[in-house]
Scaffold this active site. Structure first.
Site, PDB file in Angstrom:
ATOM      1  N   PRO A 109       0.827  -1.210   0.000  1.00 41.87           N
ATOM      2  CA  PRO A 109       0.000   0.000   0.000  1.00 41.87           C
ATOM      3  C   PRO A 109       0.862   1.261   0.000  1.00 41.87           C
ATOM      4  O   PRO A 109       1.894   1.313   0.669  1.00 41.87           O
ATOM      5  CB  PRO A 109      -0.775  -0.111   1.315  1.00 41.87           C
ATOM      6  CG  PRO A 109       0.164  -0.842   2.225  1.00 41.87           C
ATOM      7  CD  PRO A 109       0.918  -1.820   1.349  1.00 41.87           C
ATOM      8  N   CYS A 148       3.737  29.319 -15.965  1.00 40.60           N
ATOM      9  CA  CYS A 148       3.321  29.781 -17.284  1.00 40.60           C
ATOM     10  C   CYS A 148       2.749  28.643 -18.110  1.00 40.60           C
ATOM     11  O   CYS A 148       3.317  28.235 -19.126  1.00 40.60           O
ATOM     12  CB  CYS A 148       4.499  30.428 -17.993  1.00 40.60           C
ATOM     13  SG  CYS A 148       5.213  31.731 -17.002  1.00 40.60           S
TER      14      CYS A 148
HETATM   15  C1  LIG Z   1       2.746   2.521  -7.073  1.00 43.17           C
HETATM   16  C2  LIG Z   1       2.810   1.102  -6.675  1.00 43.17           C
HETATM   17  C3  LIG Z   1       2.200   0.669  -5.503  1.00 43.17           C
HETATM   18  C4  LIG Z   1       1.384   1.564  -4.610  1.00 43.17           C
HETATM   19  O1  LIG Z   1       0.194   1.985  -5.188  1.00 43.17           O
HETATM   20  P1  LIG Z   1      -0.863   2.805  -4.297  1.00 43.17           P
HETATM   21  O2  LIG Z   1      -1.982   3.069  -5.210  1.00 43.17           O
HETATM   22  O3  LIG Z   1      -0.184   4.036  -3.852  1.00 43.17           O
HETATM   23  O4  LIG Z   1      -1.240   1.917  -3.156  1.00 43.17           O
HETATM   24  C5  LIG Z   1       2.344  -0.663  -5.158  1.00 43.17           C
HETATM   25  N1  LIG Z   1       3.055  -1.523  -5.928  1.00 43.17           N
HETATM   26  C6  LIG Z   1       3.650  -1.137  -7.068  1.00 43.17           C
HETATM   27  C7  LIG Z   1       4.410  -2.126  -7.863  1.00 43.17           C
HETATM   28  C8  LIG Z   1       3.551   0.184  -7.482  1.00 43.17           C
HETATM   29  O5  LIG Z   1       4.142   0.566  -8.619  1.00 43.17           O
END
Ligand SMILES: *Cc1c(COP(=O)(O)O)cnc(C)c1O
Length: 429
Positions: free
Chosen positions: A283, A353
């Site tokens: 997460p 801008c």
């Molecule tokens: C960005 C990402 C996450 C986290 O995504 P959230 O929407 O911020 O929870 C988890 N795993 C991978 C591989 C990601 O690229």
């Protein structure tokens, strides 16, 4: 729920008056609440622990959402792991105190140097996204005399997310190896000296506010685990990614509670029951999203015949989400509006801008004047971590609050740092 609230007529972050931060640190400035970060991490971890009895769930905080050192240290101290996507993130995670055995490395374009750094650091797991990367990782592992533990990130061909730019799980997206290829790659990897495949990973997108798409993807993952085991492969780990969304558009006194997290955990618990895998989660937004705000000052009012522009000192280089994803952020005035204060519909814009440097149009706010402070709420995720120096603006400052204390965890960049790192070519100096 978060810890930004009005007290005696002014907006506070926990027990700190935002006017004091604006005065001491200047604006624009991101302000993060430790209590909110802790609350969300604990809610998430407890929900996942409830479906992995006898085992600790692996929660790897996706640090690209917010990689401020104070935020990272707060999460490392809570026992979180880190999901990283570059050598820079691995280095910063280590510097923040995440032990290497709680770090995973994701991303579609890992270079040889980055993989070597990760293997030497002794990280927990590399999430492999292509056959080419599998070969490269094994070569690197062999050269360093290590067998790096890894999983295949599979593309489940189920996309989801609040916007096309944050969908990752569709087969049209660049992420992961295909369902068809994973069988062959598993078999090939069994004979490789520099890599040990431990299982599978999946991540379908971001800002997903219902469990349906996750459920469809995870059901496919469950079948894949069983099919691979039939073929004689070991599948001990299942990393289910991140992507759970948060409410950006909520009434001021709304407490959304743990509803979505619990529904998600229940669904995962059901789908993985009896599967005997170690579950991992990544997460990002859910942990830090509404733990942060962007505090900005009104510079000018620019009335036009048909609309009112409210020009603030934050811009799209500080908070890219509205320009990039058409994202919505609540705007709260720092001075609590008296009941019955007249509202004006403003187009809130930054100084850059570009017409795209518009945070919102026609937003009803209490009448503003130059010098007033307003806060973009729910700006803790993909805010400062996506900021830039576009228009030669200084990289934004960041502050972490804990109770009645606050600390500048990233000072505003100086003009010396901004300009002094460029080098003149010899033929012009
Ligand atoms: C960005 C990402 C996450 C986290 O995504 P959230 O929407 O911020 O929870 C988890 N795993 C991978 C591989 C990601 O690229």
């Amino acid at each position: 729920m978060h810890h930004f609230a009005y007290r005696d007529g002014a907006l506070f972050a926990e027990d700190v008056d935002l006017r004091e931060i604006a005065e001491k640190v200047g604006t624009p400035v991101y302000v993060y609440s430790s209590a909110t970060i802790e609350r969300h991490y604990r809610l998430y971890e407890q929900a996942m622990a409830s479906i992995t009895p006898g085992r600790k769930p692996h929660v790897f905080y996706a640090m690209k959402a917010n990689s401020n050192l104070g935020v990272l240290k707060t999460l490392a101290a809570l026992g979180a792991g880190a999901d990283t996507v570059s050598e820079g993130e691995i280095r910063k995670a280590l510097a923040a105190g995440f032990p290497p055995e709680r770090i995973v490395f994701s991303g579609v374009g890992k270079s040889e140097g980055e993989l070597a750094f990760a293997v030497e650091a002794g990280i927990y797991q590399v999430n492999i996204e292509s056959e080419s990367e599998l070969d490269l990782l094994s070569r690197v592992g062999e050269r360093l005399g290590r067998r790096q533990e890894a999983v295949f990130r599979v593309n489940p061909d189920i996309g989801a997310g609040g916007h096309a730019k944050i969908t990752t799980g569709s087969s049209a997206n660049k992420f992961g190896v295909s369902f068809e290829d994973v069988h062959r790659l598993y078999a090939r990897a069994a004979n490789m000296a520099g890599v040990r495949i431990m299982g599978l990973a999946v991540h379908i997108g971001s800002q997903i506010r219902e469990t349906g798409a996750f459920e469809a993807a995870y059901a496919k993952m469950r079948d894949l685990v069983l099919a691979l085991r039939e073929e004689g492969h070991r599948v001990d780990r299942l990393d289910l990614g991140g992507g759970l969304g948060i409410p950006y558009e909520v009434p001021r006194d709304f407490d959304h509670g743990p509803g979505l997290i619990e529904a998600y955990a229940g669904m995962v618990g059901k789908l993985t029951a009896g599967l005997d895998v170690e579950l991992g989660f990544e997460p990002g937004r859910l942990i830090v999203g509404n733990a942060g705000i962007l505090l900005t000052r009104v510079l000018h009012l620019n009335p036009r015949p048909t609309k009112q522009f409210l020009v603030v000192d934050a811009a799209m280089n500080d908070l890219m989400r509205p320009a990039m994803y058409e994202a919505y952020h609540e705007i709260w005035p720092v001075a609590e509006p008296a009941p019955g204060t007249a509202a004006v519909a403003y187009d809130v814009v930054g100084p850059i801008c570009e017409s795209g440097d518009t945070f919102t149009t026609g937003r009803e706010l209490p009448q503003q004047k130059p010098g007033d402070l307003i806060a973009f709420m729910t700006a803790g995720a993909y805010g400062a971590s996506m900021s830039s120096t576009y228009n030669q603006r200084l990289l934004v400052a960041e502050v972490l609050v804990k109770g009645d204390q606050f600390a500048v965890t990233r000072p505003r960049q100086s003009y010396e740092e901004l300009i002094g790192t460029d080098r003149s070519p010899p033929w012009l100096s």
